[in-house]
Design a protein around this motif. Sequence first.
Motif, PDB file in Angstrom:
ATOM      1  N   MET A 127      12.152 -10.049  26.324  1.00 33.94           N
ATOM      2  CA  MET A 127      11.605 -11.352  26.336  1.00 33.94           C
ATOM      3  C   MET A 127      10.611 -11.613  27.551  1.00 33.94           C
ATOM      4  SD  MET A 127      13.558 -14.943  25.491  1.00 33.94           S
ATOM      5  CE  MET A 127      12.683 -16.307  24.837  1.00 33.94           C
TER       6      MET A 127
ATOM      7  N   HIS B  39      12.878 -14.909  36.857  1.00 34.99           N
ATOM      8  CA  HIS B  39      11.934 -13.965  37.014  1.00 34.99           C
ATOM      9  C   HIS B  39      11.037 -14.366  38.174  1.00 34.99           C
ATOM     10  CE1 HIS B  39      12.095 -12.580  32.654  1.00 34.99           C
ATOM     11  NE2 HIS B  39      12.346 -13.790  32.342  1.00 34.99           N
TER      12      HIS B  39
ATOM     13  N   TRP C  30      12.270 -22.600  27.030  1.00 35.84           N
ATOM     14  CA  TRP C  30      12.852 -23.794  27.762  1.00 35.84           C
ATOM     15  C   TRP C  30      11.887 -25.106  27.700  1.00 35.84           C
ATOM     16  CZ3 TRP C  30      17.587 -23.100  29.122  1.00 35.84           C
ATOM     17  CH2 TRP C  30      18.288 -22.100  29.095  1.00 35.84           C
TER      18      TRP C  30
ATOM     19  N   VAL D 270      18.634 -15.242  23.925  1.00 36.73           N
ATOM     20  CA  VAL D 270      17.484 -15.603  25.090  1.00 36.73           C
ATOM     21  C   VAL D 270      17.688 -14.524  26.122  1.00 36.73           C
ATOM     22  CG1 VAL D 270      16.248 -17.190  26.455  1.00 36.73           C
ATOM     23  CG2 VAL D 270      17.137 -18.001  24.329  1.00 36.73           C
TER      24      VAL D 270
ATOM     25  N   LYS E  31      16.574 -18.233  20.512  1.00 35.00           N
ATOM     26  CA  LYS E  31      15.288 -18.203  20.154  1.00 35.00           C
ATOM     27  C   LYS E  31      15.142 -18.911  18.443  1.00 35.00           C
ATOM     28  CE  LYS E  31      12.487 -15.350  20.929  1.00 35.00           C
ATOM     29  NZ  LYS E  31      11.818 -13.720  20.986  1.00 35.00           N
TER      30      LYS E  31
ATOM     31  N   THR F 150      12.924 -20.267  34.693  1.00 38.16           N
ATOM     32  CA  THR F 150      12.142 -19.032  34.806  1.00 38.16           C
ATOM     33  C   THR F 150      11.990 -18.556  36.187  1.00 38.16           C
ATOM     34  OG1 THR F 150      10.749 -20.297  33.001  1.00 38.16           O
ATOM     35  CG2 THR F 150       9.783 -18.263  34.096  1.00 38.16           C
TER      36      THR F 150
ATOM     37  N   PHE G  48       9.828 -16.656  27.469  1.00 36.66           N
ATOM     38  CA  PHE G  48      11.162 -17.442  28.145  1.00 36.66           C
ATOM     39  C   PHE G  48      10.967 -18.622  28.507  1.00 36.66           C
ATOM     40  CE2 PHE G  48      13.909 -17.876  31.658  1.00 36.66           C
ATOM     41  CZ  PHE G  48      15.127 -17.509  31.065  1.00 36.66           C
TER      42      PHE G  48
ATOM     43  N   HIS H 230      22.033 -12.098  28.461  1.00 29.20           N
ATOM     44  CA  HIS H 230      21.288 -13.227  27.710  1.00 29.20           C
ATOM     45  C   HIS H 230      21.824 -14.615  28.307  1.00 29.20           C
ATOM     46  CE1 HIS H 230      24.891 -13.732  25.747  1.00 29.20           C
ATOM     47  NE2 HIS H 230      24.791 -12.367  25.335  1.00 29.20           N
ATOM     48  N   HIS H 231      21.282 -15.316  27.646  1.00 29.57           N
ATOM     49  CA  HIS H 231      21.486 -16.801  28.108  1.00 29.57           C
ATOM     50  C   HIS H 231      22.914 -17.040  28.158  1.00 29.57           C
ATOM     51  CE1 HIS H 231      21.769 -17.092  23.623  1.00 29.57           C
ATOM     52  NE2 HIS H 231      22.641 -17.941  23.770  1.00 29.57           N
TER      53      HIS H 231
ATOM     54  N   LEU I  32      17.171 -11.934  29.265  1.00 32.31           N
ATOM     55  CA  LEU I  32      16.636 -12.243  30.838  1.00 32.31           C
ATOM     56  C   LEU I  32      15.938 -10.860  31.229  1.00 32.31           C
ATOM     57  CD1 LEU I  32      19.872 -13.255  32.539  1.00 32.31           C
ATOM     58  CD2 LEU I  32      18.507 -14.795  30.949  1.00 32.31           C
TER      59      LEU I  32
END
Length: 434
Positions: free
Chosen positions: A260, A321, A269, A253, A247, A317, A265, A60-61, A255
């Motif tokens: 998500m 991703h 941001w 958040v 969130k 992102t 995502f 996560h974040h 990954l």
Amino acid sequence: MTTATGSGADAAPQTTDILDELRWRGLVAQTTDEAVLRDAFASGPVTFYCGFDPTAPSLHHGHLVQLVLMRHLQLAGHRPLALVGGATGLIGDPRPSSERTLNTKDVVADWTERLRTQISRFLDFTGENPATMVNNLDWTGELTAIDFLRDVGKHYRLGTMLAKDIVARRLESDQGISFTEFSYQILQGMDFLELFRREGCTLQTGGNDQWGNLLSGVELIRKAEQASVHVMTTPLITKADGTKFGKTEGGAVWLAPDMMTPYAFYQFWVNADDADVVRFLKIFTFRSRAEIEELERAVAERPAAREAQRALASDVTTLVHGADATAAVIAASQALFGRGDLASLDEETLVSATAELPRVDVAAGSLVLDALAGSGLVAGRSAARRAIAEGGAYVNNVKVTGEDVVLEPAVLLHGRYALLRRGKRTLALAVVGA
């Protein structure tokens, strides 16, 4: 030494002091002897590690902060070891409030592989200072209890262990703390010792809430090997108003795209507050100081344009991703609000982009006003009629011209979806069945 200063994860490095760069970016909370650590960086390369426990099926974040820090250090010429805790994940770092629910070995093994795949996107495993992936199950799996107690446990003092903040808080709680979680700090210290012996690792990084556990390894190496090593922590990320970063209040958040969506995502941001966005650009992106300073001016002079937020969302992102997913997300975001062609979105992108919208299932040939009311975009059929009469209701970005309009097959996206919009920005999705 060098560090990345251009936009993008593989930006060309520029000569600077890496510790000063990391401090400017807000990526340093505490270190052991800073002067000695600075000298180590200057005379490097330094082999360092960060651990990631598979206590969930995704990073996560908070982990993203560590991965960005690792990438900065690698770009500066240092060698990263990414440790996935196949052993420590079977136990879990003690939480402030209560015991963790222990996951099965099969679940932890599956999550370990998921985390390894995620981590591999962020680091370079080739070149002059390639990253290495390690699993602490490799050195704990066959370790006997007697060897653990004799070779590792003898270096720990109970008073020091009890004084750790997290342990002290848990001891004062109603649930207390089990011997299992109490022993976690020993296992983490052993990880540092093993990597010191196997890989010449002399630095561990982690979140500032891990400071006590990180020092466990420093002390163990000092006692077992009569050697000095370093730790460095990053601040815990909060919003400018002091609330948790997520969130929702306390929400992660994630990954992983199956936990998500890339669209959600990106939207997280791009919705960053003006008070947070410059700080997040420093922490989560690889943009240069000049680029970030320019975006900071844009926030002050042209806040409505949200240039900094769009840069932040695009960079992060893409980092997590990939560029293709980011391009698809941006196209979908524009199309949802009438600035692009909805029909050009493939079904997967459309479903991803609308995953968190209110949803209503309706039968083929249903009235649009019923879909509007059922989705919650309006308070009921009467409100739906008013919205249509006022010209404020849309289906797939086409204005609804009468209350007798139905959801016909010809207007549906991919034969079953209708994007409903009330006004400029309030959306819902109607899914049409047989």
